[in-house]
Design an enzyme around this catalytic site. Sequence first.
Site, PDB file in Angstrom:
ATOM      1  N   PRO A 128     -24.332   4.364  51.552  1.00  0.00           N
ATOM      2  CA  PRO A 128     -25.769   4.159  50.991  1.00  0.00           C
ATOM      3  C   PRO A 128     -26.329   3.810  52.284  1.00  0.00           C
ATOM      4  O   PRO A 128     -27.619   4.158  52.866  1.00  0.00           O
ATOM      5  CB  PRO A 128     -25.922   2.950  50.415  1.00  0.00           C
ATOM      6  CG  PRO A 128     -24.720   3.106  49.005  1.00  0.00           C
ATOM      7  CD  PRO A 128     -23.582   3.411  50.104  1.00  0.00           C
ATOM      8  N   GLY A 129     -25.479   2.686  53.278  1.00  0.00           N
ATOM      9  CA  GLY A 129     -26.334   2.865  54.501  1.00  0.00           C
ATOM     10  C   GLY A 129     -24.847   2.613  55.934  1.00  0.00           C
ATOM     11  O   GLY A 129     -25.466   2.723  57.019  1.00  0.00           O
ATOM     12  N   ALA A 130     -24.550   4.259  55.532  1.00  0.00           N
ATOM     13  CA  ALA A 130     -23.668   4.640  56.689  1.00  0.00           C
ATOM     14  C   ALA A 130     -23.330   6.262  56.194  1.00  0.00           C
ATOM     15  O   ALA A 130     -22.698   6.580  55.881  1.00  0.00           O
ATOM     16  CB  ALA A 130     -22.185   3.490  56.949  1.00  0.00           C
ATOM     17  N   PHE A 156     -22.504  10.743  47.671  1.00  0.00           N
ATOM     18  CA  PHE A 156     -22.609  12.158  48.261  1.00  0.00           C
ATOM     19  C   PHE A 156     -21.911  13.029  47.676  1.00  0.00           C
ATOM     20  O   PHE A 156     -21.735  13.238  48.885  1.00  0.00           O
ATOM     21  CB  PHE A 156     -23.860  12.207  48.959  1.00  0.00           C
ATOM     22  CG  PHE A 156     -24.951  11.526  49.995  1.00  0.00           C
ATOM     23  CD1 PHE A 156     -26.258  11.479  48.093  1.00  0.00           C
ATOM     24  CD2 PHE A 156     -25.552  11.315  50.428  1.00  0.00           C
ATOM     25  CE1 PHE A 156     -27.592  11.075  48.773  1.00  0.00           C
ATOM     26  CE2 PHE A 156     -26.657  10.414  50.796  1.00  0.00           C
ATOM     27  CZ  PHE A 156     -27.311  10.218  49.826  1.00  0.00           C
ATOM     28  N   TYR A 235      -9.526   8.406  64.064  1.00  0.00           N
ATOM     29  CA  TYR A 235      -8.623   9.813  64.281  1.00  0.00           C
ATOM     30  C   TYR A 235      -8.400  11.527  63.921  1.00  0.00           C
ATOM     31  O   TYR A 235      -8.702  11.732  64.366  1.00  0.00           O
ATOM     32  CB  TYR A 235      -7.708   9.380  65.943  1.00  0.00           C
ATOM     33  CG  TYR A 235      -8.078   8.314  66.393  1.00  0.00           C
ATOM     34  CD1 TYR A 235      -9.499   7.897  67.693  1.00  0.00           C
ATOM     35  CD2 TYR A 235      -8.197   6.058  65.676  1.00  0.00           C
ATOM     36  CE1 TYR A 235      -9.098   7.040  68.024  1.00  0.00           C
ATOM     37  CE2 TYR A 235      -8.474   5.064  66.920  1.00  0.00           C
ATOM     38  CZ  TYR A 235      -8.777   5.721  68.361  1.00  0.00           C
ATOM     39  OH  TYR A 235      -9.798   4.616  68.872  1.00  0.00           O
ATOM     40  N   GLU A 244     -13.635  21.267  59.175  1.00  0.00           N
ATOM     41  CA  GLU A 244     -14.812  21.420  57.814  1.00  0.00           C
ATOM     42  C   GLU A 244     -15.712  21.434  58.400  1.00  0.00           C
ATOM     43  O   GLU A 244     -16.808  22.281  57.476  1.00  0.00           O
ATOM     44  CB  GLU A 244     -14.831  19.871  57.799  1.00  0.00           C
ATOM     45  CG  GLU A 244     -16.063  19.313  56.672  1.00  0.00           C
ATOM     46  CD  GLU A 244     -16.068  17.958  56.468  1.00  0.00           C
ATOM     47  OE1 GLU A 244     -16.757  17.363  55.573  1.00  0.00           O
ATOM     48  OE2 GLU A 244     -15.740  17.245  57.022  1.00  0.00           O
ATOM     49  N   ARG A 245     -16.214  21.425  59.429  1.00  0.00           N
ATOM     50  CA  ARG A 245     -17.741  22.063  59.926  1.00  0.00           C
ATOM     51  C   ARG A 245     -17.598  23.381  60.640  1.00  0.00           C
ATOM     52  O   ARG A 245     -18.560  24.280  59.386  1.00  0.00           O
ATOM     53  CB  ARG A 245     -17.727  21.717  61.168  1.00  0.00           C
ATOM     54  CG  ARG A 245     -18.482  20.062  60.927  1.00  0.00           C
ATOM     55  CD  ARG A 245     -18.308  18.661  62.149  1.00  0.00           C
ATOM     56  NE  ARG A 245     -19.032  17.708  62.306  1.00  0.00           N
ATOM     57  CZ  ARG A 245     -18.700  16.985  62.903  1.00  0.00           C
ATOM     58  NH1 ARG A 245     -18.181  16.940  64.235  1.00  0.00           N
ATOM     59  NH2 ARG A 245     -19.126  15.260  62.776  1.00  0.00           N
TER      60      ARG A 245
END
Length: 381
Positions: A128-130, A156, A235, A244-245
Amino acid sequence: MTARYLREEHHMFRAAFRKFLEKEAYPHYNDWEKRGIIPRSFWAKMGENGFLCPWVDEKYGGLNADFAYSVVINEELEKVGASLVGIGLHNDIVTPYIASYGTEEQKQKWLPKCVTGELITAIAMTEPGAGSDLANISTTAVKDGDYYIVNGQKTFITNGIHADLIVVACKTDPHAKPPHRGISLLVVERDTPGFTRGRKLEKVGLHAQDTAELFFHDAKVPAHNLLGEEGRGFYYLMEKLQQERLVVAIAAQTAAEVMFSLTKQYVKQRSAFGRRVSEFQTVQFRLAEMATDIALGRTFVDRVIEEHMAGKQIVTEVSMAKWWITEMAKRVAAEAMQLHGGYGYMEEYEIARRYRDIPVSAIYAGTNEMMKTIIARQLDL
């Protein structure tokens, strides 16, 4: 033009996979969207037919296939619908962590079942914060004898409801300087005490894709579930983000091609003012612009795939592909809906689903703003 990395065996594989999807996916996809989840039975059928993790070594049940097979699978799944993204994540994003950094015992325990679909995987980085700021995650894992005691929350998480194995990024040394040196990866199994799932998150798009919150309250994770070395997690994540991208870029490129095909077919059939819509010059120009963008995207992503398969470090090029192609696909979606007119806003038309599914590709796997930051670092500014 056929990509140079595709050989005859890849085309045969594509034909077989497409035939499988025509029977097992296309007829059911709309129902899955309404139900909000892809059934585990479909995962099992994928596994039975050799369509899960084909790159895995034969001694663990895989086919030892090259990345071109993964490209074919991801493209054909995207043609069915973007909610099948969780399968690509399992195949080409999460399971490779086990294959690359796992011990022989971990590989023997988990990889065969990843190939059959008995085990579904997820990776838990975002909190939630990162989000993009991975170094500042707050989930902790404290060593206590033969266990790590994990506390924290993730959100998510793709495949969050179905997942049997979750690669969790956590801080094993919260005081490390710099902070990223304190991150490790732990594999959390479904029945781990202290691990619970939150609600299935309601999203704008990808309705059939199960995205969830995960909670860890004094969760007891066996120490032998540590993936690789303690303190090396950041790392490992950086090493795997290239693929992944690239997977995200491949899916977005395919989505753009599908949306263009749907739109071209529609404007050739639809009439206005006594003429086919496709005969209006303004429409032709817009289609010409879309076709050009799509051709440029295809040429670039195919080149990046080739270089990735050759083992080159192409983080900058992958970042370029990820941001530019996802933004291009968003433009195509907007133009495609506009050219469909009022019908494009109706759920019965596929373009409506495509329009709401594509925006998240510019957000997950690193926002497009982060992609530009990565590129800028290499420009000697």
